[in-house]
Design an enzyme around this catalytic site. Structure first.
Site, PDB file in Angstrom:
ATOM      1  N   LEU A  50     -25.095   8.901 -20.866  1.00  0.00           N
ATOM      2  CA  LEU A  50     -23.836   9.621 -20.638  1.00  0.00           C
ATOM      3  C   LEU A  50     -22.888   9.433 -21.818  1.00  0.00           C
ATOM      4  CD1 LEU A  50     -22.953   8.999 -16.877  1.00  0.00           C
ATOM      5  CD2 LEU A  50     -24.452  10.725 -17.914  1.00  0.00           C
ATOM      6  N   ALA A  51     -22.417  10.556 -22.345  1.00  0.00           N
ATOM      7  CA  ALA A  51     -21.512  10.483 -23.493  1.00  0.00           C
ATOM      8  C   ALA A  51     -20.554  11.670 -23.525  1.00  0.00           C
ATOM      9  CB  ALA A  51     -22.316  10.437 -24.787  1.00  0.00           C
TER      10      ALA A  51
ATOM     11  N   GLY B  43     -17.624  11.878 -21.756  1.00  0.00           N
ATOM     12  CA  GLY B  43     -16.232  11.525 -21.447  1.00  0.00           C
ATOM     13  C   GLY B  43     -15.335  11.627 -22.674  1.00  0.00           C
TER      14      GLY B  43
ATOM     15  N   ARG C 292      -8.736   6.346 -23.874  1.00  0.00           N
ATOM     16  CA  ARG C 292      -8.084   5.077 -24.233  1.00  0.00           C
ATOM     17  C   ARG C 292      -8.316   4.686 -25.696  1.00  0.00           C
ATOM     18  NH1 ARG C 292     -10.537   2.045 -19.100  1.00  0.00           N
ATOM     19  NH2 ARG C 292     -11.797   3.937 -19.080  1.00  0.00           N
TER      20      ARG C 292
ATOM     21  N   GLN D  10     -21.982  19.024 -20.434  1.00  0.00           N
ATOM     22  CA  GLN D  10     -21.260  18.928 -19.169  1.00  0.00           C
ATOM     23  C   GLN D  10     -19.848  19.478 -19.402  1.00  0.00           C
ATOM     24  OE1 GLN D  10     -19.825  15.093 -18.130  1.00  0.00           O
ATOM     25  NE2 GLN D  10     -19.494  15.582 -15.978  1.00  0.00           N
TER      26      GLN D  10
HETATM   27  C1  UD1 Z   1     -17.928   3.344 -14.937  1.00  0.00           C
HETATM   28  C2  UD1 Z   1     -18.284   3.145 -13.461  1.00  0.00           C
HETATM   29  C3  UD1 Z   1     -17.876   1.738 -13.024  1.00  0.00           C
HETATM   30  C4  UD1 Z   1     -18.521   0.716 -13.929  1.00  0.00           C
HETATM   31  C5  UD1 Z   1     -18.223   1.001 -15.406  1.00  0.00           C
HETATM   32  C6  UD1 Z   1     -19.041   0.113 -16.292  1.00  0.00           C
HETATM   33  C7  UD1 Z   1     -18.019   5.344 -12.436  1.00  0.00           C
HETATM   34  C8  UD1 Z   1     -17.174   6.209 -11.601  1.00  0.00           C
HETATM   35  N1  UD1 Z   1     -17.579   4.120 -12.674  1.00  0.00           N
HETATM   36  O1  UD1 Z   1     -16.507   3.255 -15.048  1.00  0.00           O
HETATM   37  O2  UD1 Z   1     -18.264   1.513 -11.671  1.00  0.00           O
HETATM   38  O3  UD1 Z   1     -18.047  -0.582 -13.580  1.00  0.00           O
HETATM   39  O4  UD1 Z   1     -18.576   2.352 -15.737  1.00  0.00           O
HETATM   40  O5  UD1 Z   1     -18.732   0.265 -17.658  1.00  0.00           O
HETATM   41  O6  UD1 Z   1     -19.103   5.757 -12.825  1.00  0.00           O
HETATM   42  N2  UD1 Z   1     -18.891  10.306 -18.574  1.00  0.00           N
HETATM   43  C9  UD1 Z   1     -19.449  11.568 -18.663  1.00  0.00           C
HETATM   44  N3  UD1 Z   1     -18.913  12.581 -17.928  1.00  0.00           N
HETATM   45  C10 UD1 Z   1     -17.854  12.406 -17.102  1.00  0.00           C
HETATM   46  C11 UD1 Z   1     -17.287  11.107 -17.032  1.00  0.00           C
HETATM   47  C12 UD1 Z   1     -17.824  10.075 -17.764  1.00  0.00           C
HETATM   48  O7  UD1 Z   1     -20.425  11.763 -19.391  1.00  0.00           O
HETATM   49  O8  UD1 Z   1     -17.444  13.373 -16.479  1.00  0.00           O
HETATM   50  C13 UD1 Z   1     -19.485   9.208 -19.365  1.00  0.00           C
HETATM   51  C14 UD1 Z   1     -18.511   8.570 -20.326  1.00  0.00           C
HETATM   52  O9  UD1 Z   1     -18.547   9.218 -21.588  1.00  0.00           O
HETATM   53  C15 UD1 Z   1     -19.068   7.147 -20.420  1.00  0.00           C
HETATM   54  C16 UD1 Z   1     -19.692   6.923 -19.042  1.00  0.00           C
HETATM   55  O10 UD1 Z   1     -19.889   8.196 -18.481  1.00  0.00           O
HETATM   56  O11 UD1 Z   1     -20.088   7.045 -21.393  1.00  0.00           O
HETATM   57  C17 UD1 Z   1     -18.811   6.082 -18.120  1.00  0.00           C
HETATM   58  O12 UD1 Z   1     -17.570   6.743 -17.955  1.00  0.00           O
HETATM   59  P1  UD1 Z   1     -16.182   5.985 -18.019  1.00  0.00           P
HETATM   60  O13 UD1 Z   1     -15.094   6.941 -17.812  1.00  0.00           O
HETATM   61  O14 UD1 Z   1     -16.142   5.109 -19.231  1.00  0.00           O
HETATM   62  O15 UD1 Z   1     -16.335   5.096 -16.685  1.00  0.00           O
HETATM   63  P2  UD1 Z   1     -15.671   3.703 -16.390  1.00  0.00           P
HETATM   64  O16 UD1 Z   1     -14.268   3.903 -15.963  1.00  0.00           O
HETATM   65  O17 UD1 Z   1     -15.931   2.770 -17.490  1.00  0.00           O
END
Ligand code: UD1
Ligand code: CA
Length: 459
Positions: free
Chosen positions: A9-10, A12, A16, A75
């Protein structure tokens, strides 16, 4: 590991980080953090790797185009981690077996942990297996809520009660899933939470409700699952990478006087009994032999050093080669394929660009040598300059073995100084100098007797 697929997943935004650069392209140990994740994923020899991109997807795709093995899905918009995984359905719908989900912002995860994850998951025939860790400060992470021994659900920090926030076992965001039934489950996840997002961790409670098996593995080294969401976390993870590299080098016989200020990229190799003084930075694919000494303030990038090489303070060495028993610096600049032959010496304020300095030759002071081929045992006097650029093209200077170039000489390229020839001080060399000849170009010196006292009387 018969039918294994990996999703990273990348997509986001990485809000921050407050950056124009996609978060996962920020460098850790000299390479974009997502490259660490891809490299680790590859150690499992998966059938496919799919990277979910979204925010700044094009920049990401361009930066990762070298990884022909990985595919991309977009996405758009980014509605949460469950939604992100759901976007891979067109790629994986026909797959069977296991999907391992990784985060592009968790770069320290080891291949061993991933193998343990897949083994546990497959031997338990679980629907999902979550990598968890028990940490001192769980702030920000999803918490693992257990009923008895069993994981019951994961609650995000923002949605957790005070009691749940006391839980120190956290979700790493790394999981293995059985492909079977996964995408149907993801469609059943709702966005009724603080962020109005589709949370992937909600699949755990869903599976438990359906009576499907959910397992956990707890990592012993919590550093492995550190996520990078801010510049402070970027620095913290980078420091861990450096500490690992420095520890590995010291174990292999390298002296590092001050590990806290020594920056060595993971791809660097260094031989035993080499000494690194404080404030040294060695980057990229640099190789350094044994018994070398690298003094403070030196930066070496993508270069090769032989045995017993001394690099004095404040040199910058890029894409260059120093053979054994050479000495360079202080304040030398070697770049663009400079080669210093065995036993040769380069002194202070000397720049070498795309130049070979032969074995035993010396260029000790205030000199520019560009596009030059210099033989063995040549002496380059202070202030020598190869005038390699005529305003349109770069031209070549050749100095043959044993030649002696007097101080303050300009060599107007293209030009050749023959074997053993001498060039007098202050000469502007516009024509080739034959072997064994002496070249001079300055006019005869004139002295004006009593010039100073006559000048005083005049004024
Ligand atoms: C997420 C987890 C949390 C965990 C933490 C560990 C969820 C809801 N929460 O939180 O339980 O403790 O990781 O580091 O999953 N991403 C996408 N598409 C989106 C949203 C995010 O690809 O729509 C990707 C982001 O780029 C990232 C990853 O998913 O690589 C995690 O997303 P992030 O927003 O960093 O989640 P956390 O708040 O860290
Ligand atoms: Ca994260």
């Amino acid at each position: 590991m018969a039918d294994l697929h990996i999703v990273i997943l990348a997509a986001g935004k990485g809000t921050r980080m407050k950056s124009a650069l996609p978060k996962v392209l920020h460098r850790v140990g000299g390479v974009p953090m997502i490259e660490h994740v891809i490299a680790t994923a590859n150690t499992l020899h998966p059938r496919s790797i799919t990277i979910v991109i979204g925010h700044q997807g094009d920049a990401l795709k361009a930066a990762l185009s070298g990884y022909s093995g990985a595919g991309f899905v977009a996405q758009e918009p980014q509605l949460g981690t469950a939604h992100a995984l759901l976007t891979t359905e067109p790629v994986l719908h026909a797959a069977s077996g296991t999907v391992v989900l990784l985060s592009g912002d968790v770069p320290l995860l080891t291949s061993n942990t991933l193998k343990t994850l897949v083994n546990c998951h497959e031997s338990a025939s679980a629907a999902a297996t979550v990598v968890t860790a028990v940490v001192d400060d769980p702030t920000g992470y999803g918490r693992v809520v257990r009923s008895g021994e069993q994981i019951a659900r994961i609650v995000e920090h923002r949605d957790a009660t005070d009691a749940e926030r006391e839980i120190r076992e956290i979700n790493s965001g790394i999981y293995a899933f059985a492909v079977d039934g996964l995408f149907d489950a993801l469609r059943n996840i709702a966005a009724d939470n603080a962020q109005r997002e589709y949370y992937l961790p909600d699949v755990i409670a869903l599976y438990r409700k359906q009576g499907r098996g959910v397992e956990t593995i707890v990592v012993a080294d919590v550093d492995e699952i550190r996520g990078i969401n801010s510049r402070v976390e970027l620095a913290a993870v980078s420091r861990i990478v450096r500490q690992h590299k420095n520890a590995e080098l010291m174990a292999a016989g390298v002296t590092i006087e001050d590990p806290a200020t020594t920056y060595v990229d993971p791809g660097v190799t260094i031989g035993a009994d080499t000494i690194l003084h404080p404030g040294v930075s060695i980057e990229g694919h640099t190789t350094i032999g044994g018994g070398c000494e690298i003094h403070s303030g030196v930066r070496i990038i993508d270069s090769r050093l032989g045995e017993r090489v001394t690099v004095n303070n404040h040199c910058v060495i890029t894409e260059s080669s120093l053979e054994s028993d050479t000495k360079v610096g202080p304040f030398a600049h070697l770049r663009g394929g400079a080669t210093v032959g065995e036993g040769a010496r380069v002194g202070n304020f000397v720049e070498l660009k795309k130049t070979t300095l032969g074995p035993g030759s010396k260029a000790m002071h205030l000199t520019y040598l560009g596009d030059a081929t210099i033989g063995a045992k040549v002496n380059i006097g202070a202030g020598t300059i190869t005038c390699n650029y005529d305003g349109t093209a770069k031209n070549q200077t050749t100095i043959e073995d044993g030649a002696f170039i007097g101080s303050d000489t300009q060599l107007i390229a293209p030009v050749t100084i023959g074997k053993g020839a001498y060039v007098g001080s202050g000469t502007t060399v516009r024509e080739d100098v034959p072997a064994g000849a002496l070249a001079v170009s300055a006019g005869k010196q004139r002295n004006f007797e009593d010039w100073v006292s006559k000048k005083k009387k005049r004024s």
